[in-house]
Design a protein around this motif. Structure first.
Motif, mmCIF file in Angstrom:
data_model
loop_
_atom_site.group_PDB
_atom_site.id
_atom_site.type_symbol
_atom_site.label_atom_id
_atom_site.label_comp_id
_atom_site.label_asym_id
_atom_site.label_seq_id
_atom_site.Cartn_x
_atom_site.Cartn_y
_atom_site.Cartn_z
ATOM 1 N N TYR A 30 -2.133 -112.960 -12.306
ATOM 2 C CA TYR A 30 -2.890 -111.775 -11.744
ATOM 3 C C TYR A 30 -3.439 -110.798 -12.809
ATOM 4 O O TYR A 30 -4.495 -110.371 -12.763
ATOM 5 C CB TYR A 30 -2.019 -111.112 -10.766
ATOM 6 N N VAL A 33 -6.205 -112.498 -14.764
ATOM 7 C CA VAL A 33 -7.545 -112.589 -13.998
ATOM 8 C C VAL A 33 -8.289 -111.115 -13.603
ATOM 9 O O VAL A 33 -9.510 -111.048 -13.509
ATOM 10 C CB VAL A 33 -7.392 -113.191 -12.571
ATOM 11 N N THR A 34 -7.351 -110.127 -13.474
ATOM 12 C CA THR A 34 -7.822 -108.775 -13.126
ATOM 13 C C THR A 34 -8.197 -107.975 -14.523
ATOM 14 O O THR A 34 -8.432 -106.807 -14.398
ATOM 15 C CB THR A 34 -6.823 -107.940 -12.390
ATOM 16 N N SER A 35 -7.919 -108.606 -15.603
ATOM 17 C CA SER A 35 -8.364 -107.843 -16.972
ATOM 18 C C SER A 35 -9.818 -107.591 -16.843
ATOM 19 O O SER A 35 -10.561 -108.296 -16.240
ATOM 20 C CB SER A 35 -7.601 -108.609 -18.025
ATOM 21 N N GLY A 36 -10.175 -106.563 -17.613
ATOM 22 C CA GLY A 36 -11.757 -106.234 -17.942
ATOM 23 C C GLY A 36 -12.595 -107.342 -18.238
ATOM 24 O O GLY A 36 -13.622 -107.791 -17.612
ATOM 25 N N VAL A 38 -12.130 -110.842 -18.364
ATOM 26 C CA VAL A 38 -12.014 -112.088 -17.394
ATOM 27 C C VAL A 38 -12.746 -111.639 -16.215
ATOM 28 O O VAL A 38 -13.598 -112.086 -15.629
ATOM 29 C CB VAL A 38 -10.765 -112.441 -17.093
ATOM 30 N N ARG A 39 -12.438 -110.484 -15.606
ATOM 31 C CA ARG A 39 -13.158 -109.763 -14.492
ATOM 32 C C ARG A 39 -14.554 -109.932 -14.479
ATOM 33 O O ARG A 39 -15.415 -110.449 -13.589
ATOM 34 C CB ARG A 39 -12.749 -108.477 -14.003
ATOM 35 N N ALA A 40 -15.347 -109.357 -15.599
ATOM 36 C CA ALA A 40 -16.785 -109.387 -15.891
ATOM 37 C C ALA A 40 -17.180 -110.622 -16.076
ATOM 38 O O ALA A 40 -18.264 -110.855 -15.420
ATOM 39 C CB ALA A 40 -16.886 -108.353 -17.270
ATOM 40 N N LEU A 42 -15.822 -113.307 -14.502
ATOM 41 C CA LEU A 42 -15.773 -113.980 -13.189
ATOM 42 C C LEU A 42 -17.083 -113.526 -12.343
ATOM 43 O O LEU A 42 -17.800 -113.939 -11.404
ATOM 44 C CB LEU A 42 -14.775 -113.898 -12.514
ATOM 45 N N GLN A 43 -17.414 -112.054 -12.423
ATOM 46 C CA GLN A 43 -18.332 -111.551 -11.841
ATOM 47 C C GLN A 43 -19.707 -112.226 -12.132
ATOM 48 O O GLN A 43 -20.590 -112.283 -11.214
ATOM 49 C CB GLN A 43 -18.470 -110.068 -12.026
#
Length: 54
Positions: A30, A33-36, A38-40, A42-43
């Motif tokens: 979690y 995946v929610t780090s900056g 990785v989140r960018a 995935l987005q």
């Protein structure tokens, strides 16, 4: 009396240790995946997928 019986399954303490390990791994995943970055990433993948011409 049966001889040579084998243990099948886990004992309660083994279930507890397995559960603790699974929760720890889920927490780590979690955080990753929610780090900056990785989140960018995935987005960006999702946005590219939604803008595909059919």
């Amino acid at each position: 009396m049966r001889t040579g019986t084998r243990d099948a399954g886990m004992a309660t303490s083994e279930y507890a240790m397995g559960l603790i390990a699974a929760v720890g791994f889920a927490g780590l995943l979690y955080k990753v995946v929610t780090s900056g970055p990785v989140r960018a990433g995935l987005q960006a993948v999702v946005e590219r997928a939604l803008h595909v011409q059919f």
